[in-house]
Every structure is written in structure tokens, then in C-alpha cells.
Write an enzyme that holds these catalytic residues in place. Structure first.
Site, PDB file in Angstrom:
ATOM      1  N   GLU A   1       0.808  -1.222   0.000  1.00  0.00           N
ATOM      2  CA  GLU A   1       0.000   0.000   0.000  1.00  0.00           C
ATOM      3  C   GLU A   1       0.841   1.272   0.000  1.00  0.00           C
ATOM      4  O   GLU A   1       0.315   2.368  -0.220  1.00  0.00           O
ATOM      5  CB  GLU A   1      -0.934   0.000   1.213  1.00  0.00           C
ATOM      6  CG  GLU A   1      -2.055  -1.023   1.110  1.00  0.00           C
ATOM      7  CD  GLU A   1      -2.954  -1.045   2.323  1.00  0.00           C
ATOM      8  OE1 GLU A   1      -2.506  -0.607   3.398  1.00  0.00           O
ATOM      9  OE2 GLU A   1      -4.104  -1.495   2.190  1.00  0.00           O
TER      10      GLU A   1
ATOM     11  N   GLU B   1       6.501 -22.317   7.284  1.00  0.00           N
ATOM     12  CA  GLU B   1       6.979 -21.497   8.393  1.00  0.00           C
ATOM     13  C   GLU B   1       7.964 -22.228   9.301  1.00  0.00           C
ATOM     14  O   GLU B   1       8.595 -21.628  10.165  1.00  0.00           O
ATOM     15  CB  GLU B   1       5.806 -21.010   9.244  1.00  0.00           C
ATOM     16  CG  GLU B   1       5.125 -22.092  10.051  1.00  0.00           C
ATOM     17  CD  GLU B   1       3.970 -21.545  10.879  1.00  0.00           C
ATOM     18  OE1 GLU B   1       3.982 -21.783  12.090  1.00  0.00           O
ATOM     19  OE2 GLU B   1       3.086 -20.873  10.315  1.00  0.00           O
TER      20      GLU B   1
END
Length: 304
Positions: A86, A117
Site C-alpha cells: 500500500e 513457516e
């Protein structure tokens, strides 16, 4: 006698206030989730000193030409990628300045890759691939505090000379405080649904990331007053906003604001300096550079 929790991580403990939530009506569920959500902002408020330190580190990073790289897995990784993505349309940043790394790669944004992960080595390898160095700030995100991929990335980043920050939603272990340059730990409490850290922990994470990125953008001159003056006018909405900023701050009519924006090459900040000083585009940009990109400082200098 109360038994100790089977898992010491706050994010994995059961919430006694929601133990019977499966028997509640839809309205009662909404009420209890809303009640739990009200714990989030106060928890973040306890971490403001650490958040401010992260903002300062990000500012120093950008002024040195470095990058802020978020690293996470699952929800934490997605929130990092979201915040980074953004920044270019909002503040006109180079896409390299803010980067988001998620365990499992970009496919994991759309489809869970939970096993990714577990590899410290994979996290460290990404730091090598990106050429992380002393000018960079790598910020790890792991609600549970224990994600191997994230710690592997941070460890390698430190070895390569970068600054390292860490965000978690459980009590940090002492070694984290000793090793990482800044640790932020908003303790939002056990989740409504045990272990569902996309909820309170995820909301707290987004609040913290918003504060770090926005604070750094303000400090580096991307905001004048409370206006986004370094946005990229890449669509009609942003072109309209750019023109309205010039109309409001410079008391111009729409046509004059549009013409000024065109002469400035589409830069609101440059257009404002051109209007104030009468300088052409090149000299206005030089004035901005001397003020560190901060319009407010340039106004102070001009005022004597």
C-alpha cells in the site's frame, strides 16, 4: 488448584470468557467478539515507546537509502505484504523501499502454506537472496513469537549487518530483547477461538504496522500537515486528490491546480514549492532536497 497452561504462549491459551461460545446466538457471538476486540487498542498503547523506536529506525533506514522488509508466515506474513504493497500508491514510494516476505512465497498469499513457516534455513536464504545489508531494517512478525522462518530471517539479517525488529503478541523471551534491536509485544490476550491469531493478534499487528509505516512516511516528508503530498496520481481518484490538495493549500481553482500539477511533472510537493517560490520544476526539486523532503521545514526556512 489451577493447572498451568499446557502451552505458555498467550496466543495458544484458552479464553475463559468464550468457553461456551459454541452455544451462543449470532448476536451473542458478535457481542463477545466485539468485547474482546476492545482489548486491542489498550494493549497496543502499552507499546508506544517501542513503536516510536521502530518508526525512528525506519526513518533512518530510508534516509540511508535502505529498505524496510517485513517477514512473516500465514496471517502475519499477509499483513506485512499488505502494508508494504500500500505504500507506493499512498505515498509515492519506490516499490523497493517497503517489501513483504511471506513463508511459502507469494502463492501463500492466496493459499495456505503452513509447513513453510517451520524452516529457519528458508527464512535466512531469503535474506541472502535479497542482499540484505547494513542499511536495511528487517521487521519480523510472528503472533506466537516462535515461528522458525521468521527467526531464521532475523538471525541472518543481523549477521549481514541489518537492523532487526520483532512483533509478537505473547511475552517475549529475554533472548529476543537481548538480540533484536526493537521488540514490540501488544498482549491482547487469548483469542475468542483458541489459537485463531488472525483475530485479535492480527488486528493488533495491522495497527502496529500502520503506525510504523505511516510514522516513517510522515517523518520523511511524505505528509504536509495531515495531507498525503507525495502520492502517485496513477488513477482518476488520485489525480483528483492531488488537484484538491493544491486547491486547498494554495487557494487555486481546479484548472490552475491541474496546470500547475502538469508543470511539476505530477508531483504535488514540487508543485507547491514552485507556487511558493516561483522556481521552475528543477530548482523546486533542489529546494525540497535541501529540506530533506519535508515541506513543513521548507516553510519554516522561508519564514526566517
Amino acid at each position: 488448584m489451577t493447572k498451568p497452561p499446557l502451552d505458555p504462549r498467550l496466543t495458544e491459551q484458552r479464553n475463559p470468557d468464550t468457553a461456551g461460545i459454541d452455544q451462543l446466538s449470532a448476536l451473542e457471538i458478535a457481542r463477545i467478539i466485539n468485547r474482546e476486540d476492545q482489548r486491542i487498542a489498550p494493549a497496543v498503547a502499552t507499546q508506544l515507546d517501542c513503536i516510536a523506536r521502530a518508526i525512528e529506525m525506519a526513518e533512518d533506514t530510508f534516509r540511508a537509502g535502505g529498505r524496510l522488509i517485513y517477514v512473516g508466515a500465514g496471517t502475519s506474513g499477509r499483513l506485512g505484504v499488505l502494508d508494504a504493497s500500500e505504500m507506493p500508491p499512498t505515498y509515492g514510494t519506490d516499490p523497493e523501499m517497503f517489501q513483504g516476505v511471506i513463508a511459502g512465497g507469494y502463492d501463500a498469499l492466496l493459499k495456505a502454506a503452513e509447513g513453510a513457516e517451520d524452516s529457519r534455513e528458508a527464512g535466512g536464504a531469503v535474506m541472502d537472496e535479497k542482499g540484505v545489508g547494513p542499511n536495511d531494517f528487517v521487521f519480523g512478525i510472528a503472533a506466537s513469537g516462535s515461528t522458525p522462518y521468521v527467526h531464521g530471517a532475523l538471525t541472518r539479517a543481523k549477521q549481514r549487518g541489518a537492523k532487526a525488529g520483532f512483533l509478537l503478541c505473547t511475552e517475549p523471551e529475554q533472548w529476543m530483547l537481548d538480540v533484536y534491536d526493537v521488540v514490540i509485544a501488544p498482549l491482547v490476550g487469548p483469542e475468542v477461538v483458541t489459537g485463531s491469531t488472525r483475530m485479535k493478534a492480527g488486528t493488533a499487528t495491522k495497527l502496529v504496522l500502520n503506525m510504523i509505516s505511516t510514522g516513517a512516511m510522515i517523518r520523511t516528508g511524505k505528509v504536509f500537515g495531515n495531507l498525503m503530498v507525495d502520492l502517485r496520481a496513477t488513477n482518476q481518484k488520485l489525480r483528483d486528490r492531488s488537484e484538491r490538495i493544491l486547491m486547498e493549500t494554495l487557494d487555486l481553482e481546479r484548472d490552475d491546480a491541474r496546470a500547475l500539477l502538469a508543470r511539476s511533472g505530477g508531483s504535488v510537493k514540487t508543485a507547491m514549492v514552485m507556487h511558493w517560490t516561483g522556481a521552475d520544476r528543477e530548482h523546486a526539486a533542489e529546494e525540497l532536497a535541501r529540506a530533506g523532503g519535508r515541506l513543513g521545514d521548507l516553510v519554516k526556512i522561508a519564514a526566517g
